[in-house]
Design an enzyme around this catalytic site. Structure first.
Site, PDB file in Angstrom:
ATOM      1  N   ASN A  34       0.693  -1.169  -0.082  1.00  0.00           N
ATOM      2  CA  ASN A  34       0.017  -0.203  -0.010  1.00  0.00           C
ATOM      3  C   ASN A  34       0.906   1.267  -0.084  1.00  0.00           C
ATOM      4  O   ASN A  34       1.531   1.744   0.946  1.00  0.00           O
ATOM      5  CB  ASN A  34      -0.971   0.050   1.133  1.00  0.00           C
ATOM      6  CG  ASN A  34      -1.755   1.263   1.490  1.00  0.00           C
ATOM      7  OD1 ASN A  34      -1.826   2.038   0.595  1.00  0.00           O
ATOM      8  ND2 ASN A  34      -2.600   1.235   2.481  1.00  0.00           N
ATOM      9  N   ARG A  72      -2.646  -2.125  -3.263  1.00  0.00           N
ATOM     10  CA  ARG A  72      -3.677  -1.277  -3.127  1.00  0.00           C
ATOM     11  C   ARG A  72      -3.574   0.136  -4.038  1.00  0.00           C
ATOM     12  O   ARG A  72      -2.972   0.630  -4.097  1.00  0.00           O
ATOM     13  CB  ARG A  72      -3.767  -1.078  -2.022  1.00  0.00           C
ATOM     14  CG  ARG A  72      -5.184  -0.277  -1.289  1.00  0.00           C
ATOM     15  CD  ARG A  72      -4.764   0.927  -0.534  1.00  0.00           C
ATOM     16  NE  ARG A  72      -5.859   1.661  -0.370  1.00  0.00           N
ATOM     17  CZ  ARG A  72      -5.845   3.047  -0.022  1.00  0.00           C
ATOM     18  NH1 ARG A  72      -4.694   3.419   0.414  1.00  0.00           N
ATOM     19  NH2 ARG A  72      -6.996   3.605   0.096  1.00  0.00           N
ATOM     20  N   HIS A  83     -12.678   3.392   0.377  1.00  0.00           N
ATOM     21  CA  HIS A  83     -12.666   2.526   1.615  1.00  0.00           C
ATOM     22  C   HIS A  83     -13.228   1.360   1.015  1.00  0.00           C
ATOM     23  O   HIS A  83     -13.887   0.528   1.986  1.00  0.00           O
ATOM     24  CB  HIS A  83     -13.272   3.059   2.703  1.00  0.00           C
ATOM     25  CG  HIS A  83     -12.662   4.211   3.648  1.00  0.00           C
ATOM     26  ND1 HIS A  83     -13.412   5.026   4.295  1.00  0.00           N
ATOM     27  CD2 HIS A  83     -11.322   4.486   3.887  1.00  0.00           C
ATOM     28  CE1 HIS A  83     -12.325   5.988   4.826  1.00  0.00           C
ATOM     29  NE2 HIS A  83     -11.092   5.378   4.505  1.00  0.00           N
ATOM     30  N   GLY A 109     -12.362   6.087  11.047  1.00  0.00           N
ATOM     31  CA  GLY A 109     -10.859   6.436  11.237  1.00  0.00           C
ATOM     32  C   GLY A 109     -10.528   7.751  11.185  1.00  0.00           C
ATOM     33  O   GLY A 109     -11.280   8.701  11.601  1.00  0.00           O
ATOM     34  N   GLY A 137      -9.969   8.861   8.203  1.00  0.00           N
ATOM     35  CA  GLY A 137     -11.241   9.171   7.193  1.00  0.00           C
ATOM     36  C   GLY A 137     -12.181   8.291   7.418  1.00  0.00           C
ATOM     37  O   GLY A 137     -11.954   7.155   8.073  1.00  0.00           O
ATOM     38  N   ARG A 191     -11.216  16.542   7.649  1.00  0.00           N
ATOM     39  CA  ARG A 191     -12.106  16.966   6.439  1.00  0.00           C
ATOM     40  C   ARG A 191     -13.581  16.995   7.081  1.00  0.00           C
ATOM     41  O   ARG A 191     -14.011  16.362   7.987  1.00  0.00           O
ATOM     42  CB  ARG A 191     -12.184  15.415   5.416  1.00  0.00           C
ATOM     43  CG  ARG A 191     -10.973  15.679   4.768  1.00  0.00           C
ATOM     44  CD  ARG A 191     -10.796  14.224   4.095  1.00  0.00           C
ATOM     45  NE  ARG A 191      -9.843  13.411   4.613  1.00  0.00           N
ATOM     46  CZ  ARG A 191      -9.958  11.861   4.132  1.00  0.00           C
ATOM     47  NH1 ARG A 191     -10.689  11.256   3.386  1.00  0.00           N
ATOM     48  NH2 ARG A 191      -8.820  11.291   4.527  1.00  0.00           N
ATOM     49  N   ARG A 218      -9.413  10.865  20.079  1.00  0.00           N
ATOM     50  CA  ARG A 218      -9.011  10.480  21.340  1.00  0.00           C
ATOM     51  C   ARG A 218      -8.606  11.866  22.113  1.00  0.00           C
ATOM     52  O   ARG A 218      -9.445  12.003  23.104  1.00  0.00           O
ATOM     53  CB  ARG A 218      -7.995   9.763  21.397  1.00  0.00           C
ATOM     54  CG  ARG A 218      -8.136   8.195  21.420  1.00  0.00           C
ATOM     55  CD  ARG A 218      -6.866   7.507  21.145  1.00  0.00           C
ATOM     56  NE  ARG A 218      -6.117   7.962  20.107  1.00  0.00           N
ATOM     57  CZ  ARG A 218      -5.306   6.908  19.447  1.00  0.00           C
ATOM     58  NH1 ARG A 218      -4.772   6.016  20.147  1.00  0.00           N
ATOM     59  NH2 ARG A 218      -4.690   7.390  18.077  1.00  0.00           N
ATOM     60  N   GLU A 235      -7.986  -4.812   5.750  1.00  0.00           N
ATOM     61  CA  GLU A 235      -7.793  -4.503   4.201  1.00  0.00           C
ATOM     62  C   GLU A 235      -6.671  -5.352   3.311  1.00  0.00           C
ATOM     63  O   GLU A 235      -6.974  -5.935   2.336  1.00  0.00           O
ATOM     64  CB  GLU A 235      -7.957  -3.114   3.776  1.00  0.00           C
ATOM     65  CG  GLU A 235      -8.856  -2.223   4.079  1.00  0.00           C
ATOM     66  CD  GLU A 235      -8.574  -0.588   4.408  1.00  0.00           C
ATOM     67  OE1 GLU A 235      -8.138  -0.534   5.712  1.00  0.00           O
ATOM     68  OE2 GLU A 235      -8.882   0.221   3.559  1.00  0.00           O
TER      69      GLU A 235
HETATM   70  P1  ADP Z   1      -6.441   5.810   9.292  1.00  0.00           P
HETATM   71  O1  ADP Z   1      -7.873   6.241   8.673  1.00  0.00           O
HETATM   72  O2  ADP Z   1      -5.495   6.761   9.132  1.00  0.00           O
HETATM   73  O3  ADP Z   1      -6.285   4.339   8.980  1.00  0.00           O
HETATM   74  P2  ADP Z   1      -7.350   4.773  11.759  1.00  0.00           P
HETATM   75  O4  ADP Z   1      -8.418   3.717  11.153  1.00  0.00           O
HETATM   76  O5  ADP Z   1      -6.262   4.109  12.580  1.00  0.00           O
HETATM   77  O6  ADP Z   1      -7.106   5.872  10.967  1.00  0.00           O
HETATM   78  O7  ADP Z   1      -8.335   5.830  12.846  1.00  0.00           O
HETATM   79  C1  ADP Z   1      -7.602   6.676  13.553  1.00  0.00           C
HETATM   80  C2  ADP Z   1      -8.606   7.371  14.568  1.00  0.00           C
HETATM   81  O8  ADP Z   1      -8.851   6.385  15.362  1.00  0.00           O
HETATM   82  C3  ADP Z   1      -8.071   8.552  15.211  1.00  0.00           C
HETATM   83  O9  ADP Z   1      -8.843   9.617  15.508  1.00  0.00           O
HETATM   84  C4  ADP Z   1      -7.750   7.966  16.678  1.00  0.00           C
HETATM   85  O10 ADP Z   1      -8.307   9.013  17.664  1.00  0.00           O
HETATM   86  C5  ADP Z   1      -8.980   6.707  16.845  1.00  0.00           C
HETATM   87  N1  ADP Z   1      -8.828   5.963  17.764  1.00  0.00           N
HETATM   88  C6  ADP Z   1      -7.773   5.095  17.772  1.00  0.00           C
HETATM   89  N2  ADP Z   1      -7.927   4.412  18.814  1.00  0.00           N
HETATM   90  C7  ADP Z   1      -8.966   4.992  19.712  1.00  0.00           C
HETATM   91  C8  ADP Z   1      -9.564   4.708  20.980  1.00  0.00           C
HETATM   92  N3  ADP Z   1      -9.020   3.805  21.786  1.00  0.00           N
HETATM   93  N4  ADP Z   1     -10.547   5.487  21.341  1.00  0.00           N
HETATM   94  C9  ADP Z   1     -10.931   6.519  20.454  1.00  0.00           C
HETATM   95  N5  ADP Z   1     -10.455   6.763  19.380  1.00  0.00           N
HETATM   96  C10 ADP Z   1      -9.474   5.832  18.893  1.00  0.00           C
END
Ligand code: ADP
Length: 396
Positions: A7, A90, A179, A207, A209, A238, A282, A383
């Site tokens: 990726n 990917r 996604h 996430g 995104g 975004r 978080r 993925e």
């Molecule tokens: P990406 O889209 O970059 O792959 P991820 O799927 O890893 O991102 O998601 C990142 C998001 O997940 C961030 O906003 C992070 O704060 C949130 N996140 C990760 N762990 C936790 C948690 N324990 N509680 C709340 N949010 C979380």
């Protein structure tokens, strides 16, 4: 067969090596800061982790480094690159032509190059990564897996924007959705859990995104991301969907160029823009708990928009068998899941508070409250495994 999944992002290249006979991940890692300076982290099952700063001027250098580590006698997973039978690449965008995962050759790459204007961020690094790997591994089958292809069967009324039709014909401006590999994977897992390949499923990939997709009979019928990954729910930085004239009005008022306007909705909005605290959910929630009013508002807006889209998809599907949460926020943030599912009994959605709060990380958990019509799950996305599966299927 051993399959390498790659990726490539603008300054990163993530990889995982699968043994598809067992499904095991033999090694994985990430090249970062490509084109800046260069750093690599590499993990191989049963061996010491490897971390190093190495010069990575481009994706070709990163590929060379990855293949050297994978075949290294102390941290590697194979004796030679020849043991890897196929590579799954990917791609965020497959345009209108690459409607399913496909073996990559000159034709496919020429098409992917032709759609770089609608995929300017992800297209060029993914193509560079492919070219470097195709050159280094000419013996292997190379397969492209496209995030957009899950949405190839959307009805025209779901993907055509209500703007002059000629603009679609001229510029291929339409909803593509993103996604897709994640939504396809978790919707497939949910259908298995329901023992119903025809199930109506709403999947929430939340996430950095975020997107929400409606699936029935194993096919996506709608999704919240659109022409670009900008549409839909608010994200880290975004905005998600806004009235389009909000942007043109601000552009006129602030004298913004189109590039500045794109930056505004792409990297200065969402959780970060509203809270002023952070793009990380978080941090925003911690600030909200500490009394920060704008952080509280950002979380409320996020929850409100997610609910709206879930509700609209249940209307589109004329009901729903399962609601699925996945990705960083969806998998880990039980409180946000609880807020989204709160006051949704009217739609048949209710989660068991205790099970939701105690759901262990990284596991598939059913959250459904006894008696609720819609079954709610947390399903960790994968993925890379989905890409490896498609690659295996196309390598035979
Ligand atoms: P990406 O889209 O970059 O792959 P991820 O799927 O890893 O991102 O998601 C990142 C998001 O997940 C961030 O906003 C992070 O704060 C949130 N996140 C990760 N762990 C936790 C948690 N324990 N509680 C709340 N949010 C979380």
């Amino acid at each position: 067969m051993k399959i390498l999944v790659v990726n490539a992002g603008s300054s990163s290249l993530k990889y995982q090596l699968f043994d598809m006979d067992t499904g095991a991940v033999l090694a994985k890692g990430n090249c970062e800061r490509i084109g800046i300076d260069g750093a690599i982290t590499h993990k191989c099952a049963g061996k010491n982790d490897h971390k190093a700063n190495v010069s990575l001027p481009d994706h070709r250098a990163a590929v060379k480094e990855v293949l050297a580590l994978l075949t290294d006698t102390s941290v590697g997973a194979v004796r030679s690159v020849g043991e890897i039978g196929a590579v799954g690449h990917r791609f965020a965008h497959g345009g209108e032509r690459l409607r399913a995962s496909a073996r990559l050759g000159a034709d496919e790459i020429a098409y992917l190059e032709s759609i770089v204007p609608i995929n300017p961020l992800h297209g060029p690094p993914a193509i560079s990564g492919y070219k470097a790997l195709a050159e280094a591994m000419p013996h292997a089958v190379h397969v492209g897996v496209f995030d957009t292809s899950y949405y190839s069967d959307l009805e025209d009324y779901a993907y055509i924007y209500p703007i002059p039709y000629e603009l679609y014909e001229k510029y291929r401006v339409r909803r593509y959705g993103f996604h897709g590999t994640s939504h396809r994977y978790v919707a497939g897992e949910a259908a298995k859990l329901l023992h119903n390949p025809h199930a109506k499923i709403v999947t929430c990939h939340l996430g950095n995104g975020s997107s929400i997709t409606a699936t029935v009979n194993g096919k996506a019928v709608d999704t919240s991301m659109g022409f670009t990954p900008q549409d839909g729910v608010p994200m880290g930085t975004r905005s998600g969907a806004i009235d389009p004239t909000v942007l043109t009005y601000i552009m006129k008022k602030e004298g913004l160029t189109p590039e500045q306007a794109e930056k505004l909705i792409n990297s200065q909005s969402g959780l970060f823009g509203v809270s002023g605290v952070s793009s990380d959910c978080r941090d925003v929630k911690a600030a909200a708990e500490g009394g920060n009013a704008r952080a509280k508002l950002a979380v409320k807006i996020l929850v409100h928009q997610i609910k709206k889209i879930i509700g609209s998809y249940i209307a589109e599907l004329n009901g729903c068998d399962a609601l699925v949460f996945t990705a960083g926020i969806g998998e880990n943030d039980s409180e946000l899941r609880a807020l989204v599912c709160k006051d949704m009994e009217g739609l048949g959605i209710a989660v068991d508070e205790k099970i939701n709060a105690a759901a262990p990380r990284g596991a598939t958990v059913e959250l459904t409250k006894a008696g609720a019509k819609v079954r709610t799950f947390v399903i960790p996305t994968n993925e890379e495994y989905m890409i490896a599966r498609d690659t295996l299927a196309l390598s035979k």
